[in-house]
Design a protein around this motif. Sequence first.
Motif, PDB file in Angstrom:
ATOM      1  N   ASP A  63      -2.201  14.333  -2.406  1.00  0.00           N
ATOM      2  CA  ASP A  63      -2.337  13.115  -1.598  1.00  0.00           C
ATOM      3  C   ASP A  63      -3.639  12.406  -1.960  1.00  0.00           C
ATOM      4  O   ASP A  63      -4.471  12.954  -2.699  1.00  0.00           O
ATOM      5  CB  ASP A  63      -2.314  13.453  -0.088  1.00  0.00           C
ATOM      6  CG  ASP A  63      -3.387  14.458   0.292  1.00  0.00           C
ATOM      7  OD1 ASP A  63      -4.566  14.077   0.270  1.00  0.00           O
ATOM      8  OD2 ASP A  63      -3.039  15.624   0.585  1.00  0.00           O
ATOM      9  N   GLY A  64      -3.829  11.227  -1.415  1.00  0.00           N
ATOM     10  CA  GLY A  64      -4.987  10.407  -1.764  1.00  0.00           C
ATOM     11  C   GLY A  64      -6.296  10.927  -1.205  1.00  0.00           C
ATOM     12  O   GLY A  64      -7.368  10.641  -1.743  1.00  0.00           O
ATOM     13  N   THR A  65      -6.234  11.679  -0.111  1.00  0.00           N
ATOM     14  CA  THR A  65      -7.448  12.228   0.495  1.00  0.00           C
ATOM     15  C   THR A  65      -7.979  13.391  -0.330  1.00  0.00           C
ATOM     16  O   THR A  65      -9.164  13.432  -0.688  1.00  0.00           O
ATOM     17  CB  THR A  65      -7.147  12.702   1.934  1.00  0.00           C
ATOM     18  OG1 THR A  65      -6.591  11.608   2.664  1.00  0.00           O
ATOM     19  CG2 THR A  65      -8.405  13.196   2.624  1.00  0.00           C
ATOM     20  N   THR A 134     -13.985   0.895  -1.337  1.00  0.00           N
ATOM     21  CA  THR A 134     -12.550   0.994  -1.076  1.00  0.00           C
ATOM     22  C   THR A 134     -11.909  -0.295  -1.565  1.00  0.00           C
ATOM     23  O   THR A 134     -12.332  -1.386  -1.170  1.00  0.00           O
ATOM     24  CB  THR A 134     -12.299   1.183   0.438  1.00  0.00           C
ATOM     25  OG1 THR A 134     -12.817   2.450   0.825  1.00  0.00           O
ATOM     26  CG2 THR A 134     -10.805   1.131   0.740  1.00  0.00           C
ATOM     27  N   ASP A 160     -12.258   4.538  -4.074  1.00  0.00           N
ATOM     28  CA  ASP A 160     -11.082   4.809  -3.269  1.00  0.00           C
ATOM     29  C   ASP A 160     -10.118   3.639  -3.479  1.00  0.00           C
ATOM     30  O   ASP A 160     -10.203   2.610  -2.801  1.00  0.00           O
ATOM     31  CB  ASP A 160     -11.447   4.951  -1.791  1.00  0.00           C
ATOM     32  CG  ASP A 160     -10.222   5.237  -0.925  1.00  0.00           C
ATOM     33  OD1 ASP A 160      -9.095   5.198  -1.469  1.00  0.00           O
ATOM     34  OD2 ASP A 160     -10.388   5.495   0.282  1.00  0.00           O
ATOM     35  N   ALA A 162      -6.919   3.876  -3.065  1.00  0.00           N
ATOM     36  CA  ALA A 162      -5.671   4.281  -2.407  1.00  0.00           C
ATOM     37  C   ALA A 162      -4.740   3.090  -2.203  1.00  0.00           C
ATOM     38  O   ALA A 162      -3.523   3.208  -2.335  1.00  0.00           O
ATOM     39  CB  ALA A 162      -5.967   4.948  -1.056  1.00  0.00           C
ATOM     40  N   GLN A 163      -5.320   1.927  -1.897  1.00  0.00           N
ATOM     41  CA  GLN A 163      -4.518   0.733  -1.599  1.00  0.00           C
ATOM     42  C   GLN A 163      -4.468  -0.229  -2.781  1.00  0.00           C
ATOM     43  O   GLN A 163      -3.997  -1.349  -2.629  1.00  0.00           O
ATOM     44  CB  GLN A 163      -5.125  -0.007  -0.398  1.00  0.00           C
ATOM     45  CG  GLN A 163      -5.177   0.801   0.892  1.00  0.00           C
ATOM     46  CD  GLN A 163      -5.473  -0.071   2.103  1.00  0.00           C
ATOM     47  OE1 GLN A 163      -5.783  -1.249   1.983  1.00  0.00           O
ATOM     48  NE2 GLN A 163      -5.371   0.519   3.288  1.00  0.00           N
ATOM     49  N   SER A 184      -3.264   6.500  -3.621  1.00  0.00           N
ATOM     50  CA  SER A 184      -2.391   7.191  -2.664  1.00  0.00           C
ATOM     51  C   SER A 184      -0.956   6.686  -2.821  1.00  0.00           C
ATOM     52  O   SER A 184      -0.735   5.497  -3.041  1.00  0.00           O
ATOM     53  CB  SER A 184      -2.856   6.932  -1.231  1.00  0.00           C
ATOM     54  OG  SER A 184      -1.872   7.375  -0.317  1.00  0.00           O
ATOM     55  N   LYS A 189       2.355   2.864   1.202  1.00  0.00           N
ATOM     56  CA  LYS A 189       1.537   2.256   0.149  1.00  0.00           C
ATOM     57  C   LYS A 189       2.448   1.484  -0.813  1.00  0.00           C
ATOM     58  O   LYS A 189       3.663   1.677  -0.824  1.00  0.00           O
ATOM     59  CB  LYS A 189       0.755   3.345  -0.605  1.00  0.00           C
ATOM     60  CG  LYS A 189      -0.245   4.093   0.310  1.00  0.00           C
ATOM     61  CD  LYS A 189      -1.486   3.251   0.638  1.00  0.00           C
ATOM     62  CE  LYS A 189      -2.159   3.614   1.945  1.00  0.00           C
ATOM     63  NZ  LYS A 189      -2.947   4.830   1.944  1.00  0.00           N
TER      64      LYS A 189
HETATM   65  C1  LIG Z   1      -3.964   5.704   2.607  1.00  0.00           C
HETATM   66  C2  LIG Z   1      -5.406   5.742   2.377  1.00  0.00           C
HETATM   67  C3  LIG Z   1      -6.091   6.939   2.106  1.00  0.00           C
HETATM   68  C4  LIG Z   1      -5.455   8.294   2.228  1.00  0.00           C
HETATM   69  O1  LIG Z   1      -4.402   8.529   1.398  1.00  0.00           O
HETATM   70  P1  LIG Z   1      -3.414   9.748   1.731  1.00  0.00           P
HETATM   71  O2  LIG Z   1      -2.518   9.796   0.535  1.00  0.00           O
HETATM   72  O3  LIG Z   1      -2.695   9.389   2.989  1.00  0.00           O
HETATM   73  O4  LIG Z   1      -4.236  10.965   1.885  1.00  0.00           O
HETATM   74  C5  LIG Z   1      -7.426   6.876   1.780  1.00  0.00           C
HETATM   75  N1  LIG Z   1      -8.086   5.703   1.750  1.00  0.00           N
HETATM   76  C6  LIG Z   1      -7.476   4.549   2.029  1.00  0.00           C
HETATM   77  C7  LIG Z   1      -8.253   3.282   1.936  1.00  0.00           C
HETATM   78  C8  LIG Z   1      -6.131   4.526   2.382  1.00  0.00           C
HETATM   79  O5  LIG Z   1      -5.550   3.353   2.679  1.00  0.00           O
END
Ligand SMILES: *Cc1c(COP(=O)(O)O)cnc(C)c1O
Length: 378
Positions: A63-65, A134, A160, A162-163, A184, A189
């Motif tokens: 996962d992204g975390t 981010t 980060d 993720a988005q 992520s 997403k």
């Molecule tokens: C979704 C998200 C995460 C976490 O990703 P997961 O895959 O749910 O662990 C981290 N940072 C941001 C900015 C996110 O939007």
Amino acid sequence: MGATRTVPFFNYPFLFKSDEQGLTEVMLDVVHRGAYILQRDIDEFEARLARFLDVRHAISVADGTNAMLLGYRAMDLKPGEEVIICSHTYVATASAVHYAGGVPVCADMGHGWTLDPASVEKAITPRTRAICPTQLNGRTADMDALQAIADRHGLVIVEDAAQGLGSRYKGRAAGTFGVWGTISFYPAKVLGCFGDGGAVVTNDDGIAEQLRLQRDHGRDAEGKFVAWGTNCRLDNLQAAIMNRKFDTYDQVMRRRREIAGLYDELLRGLNALELPPAPDADPDYFDIYQNYELAADGRDALRDYLKQKGIGTLIQWGGQPVHHIEPLGVRGDCPRVDRFFERCLMLPLNMSLTDDDVRYVAASIREFYSVNKRAVAG
Ligand SMILES: *Cc1c(COP(=O)(O)O)cnc(C)c1O
């Protein structure tokens, strides 16, 4: 003022329904092969991701975390070292630093809702090791300004993203600016799988090798244990699903930008709103609109009104930017985040939306402000 249609904030069943036959075939193929852990679908997915981002290595993870946690461990973040993040982010950006033994420190948001370089500079201490912007809502931060600060103070950048899959700044993809970047694949997403999923991307061969070891119990390609590791693998089934979804990713980005452009066109000029940058606002930025997040006068009343109109909205992070989460005690002086979170709101932006849905949302917002002019101005 009854609801004449419903526009949910996000439509989870649509993820499968929109391509039911193709996705069924993909999943059946995987289970018939019995290919569950680190099989060829993972290799294919990682290769496609790396090609798409123009980066040397893409390592898929659970996962992204945990992608970020592994990233910090791979760069050997030392106990007590500080990482500057934007307070307008998910708690995961901070918790990954904490779980790796470091200390997250919040800086303020700036233009386009992303990390403000001037605020970063103020947050630097002798213990600062890294800056982690981010790439929020599908927009990449001002990476030139952040890199200049990092260079000046001997810091590294990590991201980060993720988005931000496919988001670009001056032609370069989010996630590929620093030592590593993370993505992520959470279902909501832009590239969402059917559960949890994530990836770390890097141009650093040594970091990539560390990440591959760490995500699979410290085992090398021959299966020998050569380092400490853990289990942080992406499911092969999820990789296969995303390989299918990758085929149409360019269209997905195009459509999301189109919806954002339509919102901008229909809502521009309303003084009660502060809109995110439009898709064509600045050629340096290619935004993919993971979210359409704006600031609105009378936010809570607007939200209630839209709900009665059948329109789902969301306040990001449940309304809690990182420095507001008291039990975690992350320090930060972030006046713009403080003000923004009294007014911020996300409108529906997803692939199930039609242009008529967008027009209905925008018309409902305009209706709200024409009815409530005085109440909101006061
Ligand atoms: C979704 C998200 C995460 C976490 O990703 P997961 O895959 O749910 O662990 C981290 N940072 C941001 C900015 C996110 O939007």
